[in-house]
Design a protein around this motif. Structure first.
Motif, PDB file in Angstrom:
ATOM      1  N   THR A 125      -0.416 -41.405  78.812  1.00  0.00           N
ATOM      2  CA  THR A 125      -1.046 -42.363  79.978  1.00  0.00           C
ATOM      3  C   THR A 125      -2.315 -41.599  80.348  1.00  0.00           C
ATOM      4  O   THR A 125      -3.271 -42.280  80.776  1.00  0.00           O
ATOM      5  N   ALA A 126      -2.268 -40.068  80.627  1.00  0.00           N
ATOM      6  CA  ALA A 126      -3.409 -39.316  81.091  1.00  0.00           C
ATOM      7  C   ALA A 126      -4.636 -39.473  80.006  1.00  0.00           C
ATOM      8  O   ALA A 126      -5.746 -39.946  80.366  1.00  0.00           O
ATOM      9  N   ALA A 127      -4.245 -39.666  78.850  1.00  0.00           N
ATOM     10  CA  ALA A 127      -5.416 -39.690  77.618  1.00  0.00           C
ATOM     11  C   ALA A 127      -5.842 -40.933  77.596  1.00  0.00           C
ATOM     12  O   ALA A 127      -7.211 -41.318  77.593  1.00  0.00           O
ATOM     13  N   ASP A 128      -5.188 -42.330  77.724  1.00  0.00           N
ATOM     14  CA  ASP A 128      -5.532 -43.452  77.941  1.00  0.00           C
ATOM     15  C   ASP A 128      -6.399 -43.723  79.039  1.00  0.00           C
ATOM     16  O   ASP A 128      -7.552 -44.316  79.004  1.00  0.00           O
ATOM     17  N   LYS A 129      -5.990 -43.280  80.095  1.00  0.00           N
ATOM     18  CA  LYS A 129      -6.954 -43.353  81.196  1.00  0.00           C
ATOM     19  C   LYS A 129      -8.113 -42.892  81.056  1.00  0.00           C
ATOM     20  O   LYS A 129      -9.170 -43.367  81.459  1.00  0.00           O
ATOM     21  N   ALA A 130      -8.349 -41.600  80.737  1.00  0.00           N
ATOM     22  CA  ALA A 130      -9.532 -40.973  80.449  1.00  0.00           C
ATOM     23  C   ALA A 130     -10.468 -41.844  79.552  1.00  0.00           C
ATOM     24  O   ALA A 130     -11.543 -41.775  79.420  1.00  0.00           O
ATOM     25  N   PHE A 131      -9.813 -42.324  78.589  1.00  0.00           N
ATOM     26  CA  PHE A 131     -10.386 -43.309  77.411  1.00  0.00           C
ATOM     27  C   PHE A 131     -11.220 -44.125  78.257  1.00  0.00           C
ATOM     28  O   PHE A 131     -12.796 -44.552  78.183  1.00  0.00           O
ATOM     29  N   HIS A 132     -10.417 -45.036  79.024  1.00  0.00           N
ATOM     30  CA  HIS A 132     -11.155 -46.238  79.377  1.00  0.00           C
ATOM     31  C   HIS A 132     -12.104 -45.963  80.639  1.00  0.00           C
ATOM     32  O   HIS A 132     -13.177 -46.505  80.925  1.00  0.00           O
ATOM     33  N   LEU A 133     -11.830 -44.690  81.400  1.00  0.00           N
ATOM     34  CA  LEU A 133     -12.644 -44.483  82.532  1.00  0.00           C
ATOM     35  C   LEU A 133     -13.922 -43.911  81.945  1.00  0.00           C
ATOM     36  O   LEU A 133     -15.047 -44.000  82.486  1.00  0.00           O
ATOM     37  N   ALA A 134     -13.791 -43.254  80.729  1.00  0.00           N
ATOM     38  CA  ALA A 134     -14.988 -42.532  80.059  1.00  0.00           C
ATOM     39  C   ALA A 134     -15.954 -43.490  79.716  1.00  0.00           C
ATOM     40  O   ALA A 134     -17.325 -43.718  79.703  1.00  0.00           O
TER      41      ALA A 134
END
Length: 266
Positions: free
Chosen positions: A155-164
C-alpha cells in the motif's frame, strides 16, 4: 464580569478537541446516523456530549459547512445537506464515508471513475515534464512495490508511485489531489486484501507507465495508467458481483430452511 467572559472566549482552543468532535460528527453524518435534512443537535447538547466549549462546537460546524456537509442558517439551525453537495474528494469526507468496515462497492466504483479522469492525463504530463529526480522517485516506488512482502508495504509503495507521478506534473492544482488519491488508495486496498492476484497482476501495468515516463512517451504513459485503473475497476466489479451472488445464495438457503421448518412443524 465582562472582562472575565471575554478572557474565556479568547482562551485558545486545542486542535485535538476540535478534531475529535469533527471526526465523530463527520462520521455520523456520512454513515447516515444523522440523516440528510436533519438538524444537528443544539450547541449546548454538543458541548455537553463532548465536554467542550462553544468555541470548539462553532469551529467544528464551520469546518463541516466548508466541506459541504451542512448548511448554517440563522434562526433555522444547522442541517445536513444532500450527499451531492459534499466535497467528496476531501480526505476527511472520504474517510468518514469509508468508515472502519467494508467500503461501499458502488462508492468505490464511482471513485474509480474519478481516478480515470484524474490520473491518466497526469501520467502523460509526467512523461513530458518529469525531472531526473521525479523519475527516480517513480522508479524507486515501483521497485518498492515489486519488493513488497505484505499489504502494508504494498500500500505504501503504491501510494508513493501514484503521488510521485502527480508531483511530476509540476501542476499545483493536480498536486492538490494528493490527499484524495492517498485516501482512495487506502480504501481500494481494504477491498484488495484477500483478492488473489490483485496487486501482483497489476504490477506490469505500473511498470509500463514508469517505462513510458522514463522514455518521455506521453501517449504510452496515458494508456498504461488507463490499464492500471481499468484492472482495479475490473477487480472491484468482480468482487462486488461475487458478494451479491453470495448474499443471494444465503437468502435462498435461509428461505429453503424456513420452508422445511414449517413443513416439519405441520
Amino acid at each position: 464580569m465582562a472582562r472575565t467572559r471575554q478572557n474565556a472566549l479568547d482562551k485558545p482552543i486545542k486542535p485535538g478537541r476540535i478534531g475529535t468532535v469533527l471526526a465523530t460528527l463527520g462520521r455520523e453524518i456520512a454513515q447516515d446516523i444523522i440523516p440528510v435534512g436533519t438538524a444537528l443537535p443544539p450547541e449546548p447538547d454538543i458541548e455537553a456530549r463532548f465536554g467542550v466549549g462553544r468555541g470548539v462546537v462553532r469551529e467544528v460546524v464551520k469546518t463541516l459547512a466548508a466541506k459541504g456537509l451542512v448548511s448554517v442558517r440563522p434562526r433555522h439551525g444547522t442541517h445536513v445537506l444532500p450527499r451531492h453537495q459534499w466535497s467528496l474528494l476531501d480526505r476527511d469526507v472520504l474517510s468518514w464515508l469509508i468508515g472502519q468496515g467494508e467500503p461501499d462497492r458502488d462508492l468505490l466504483l464511482a471513485i474509480q471513475e474519478v481516478r480515470s479522469i484524474i490520473e491518466p492525463a497526469p501520467a502523460a504530463m509526467a512523461a513530458q515534464r518529469a525531472t531526473r529526480n521525479d523519475r527516480e522517485r517513480i522508479n524507486a516506488a515501483l521497485a518498492a512495490m515489486e519488493a513488497s512482502k505484505d499489504h502494508v508495504g504494498a500500500t505504501a509503495a503504491d501510494k508513493a508511485f501514484h503521488l510521485a507521478i502527480l508531483d511530476a506534473t509540476h501542476n499545483p492544482v493536480l498536486q492538490g489531489f494528493r490527499g484524495a488519491i492517498d485516501t482512495i488508495l487506502s480504501t481500494v486496498f481494504v477491498v484488495a486484501i484477500g483478492s488473489a492476484g490483485w496487486f501482483r497482476d497489476n504490477l506490469p501495468n505500473h511498470a509500463a507507465a514508469a517505462r513510458a515516463i522514463d522514455a518521455g512517451d506521453a501517449e504510452k504513459a496515458r494508456v498504461a495508467m488507463e490499464r492500471v485503473l481499468g484492472y482495479t475497476k475490473f477487480k472491484i466489479s468482480s468482487k462486488k458481483a461475487a458478494a451479491s451472488g453470495s448474499t443471494r445464495h444465503r437468502r435462498v438457503v435461509i428461505a429453503t430452511a424456513e420452508v422445511k421448518r414449517k413443513r416439519h412443524a405441520r
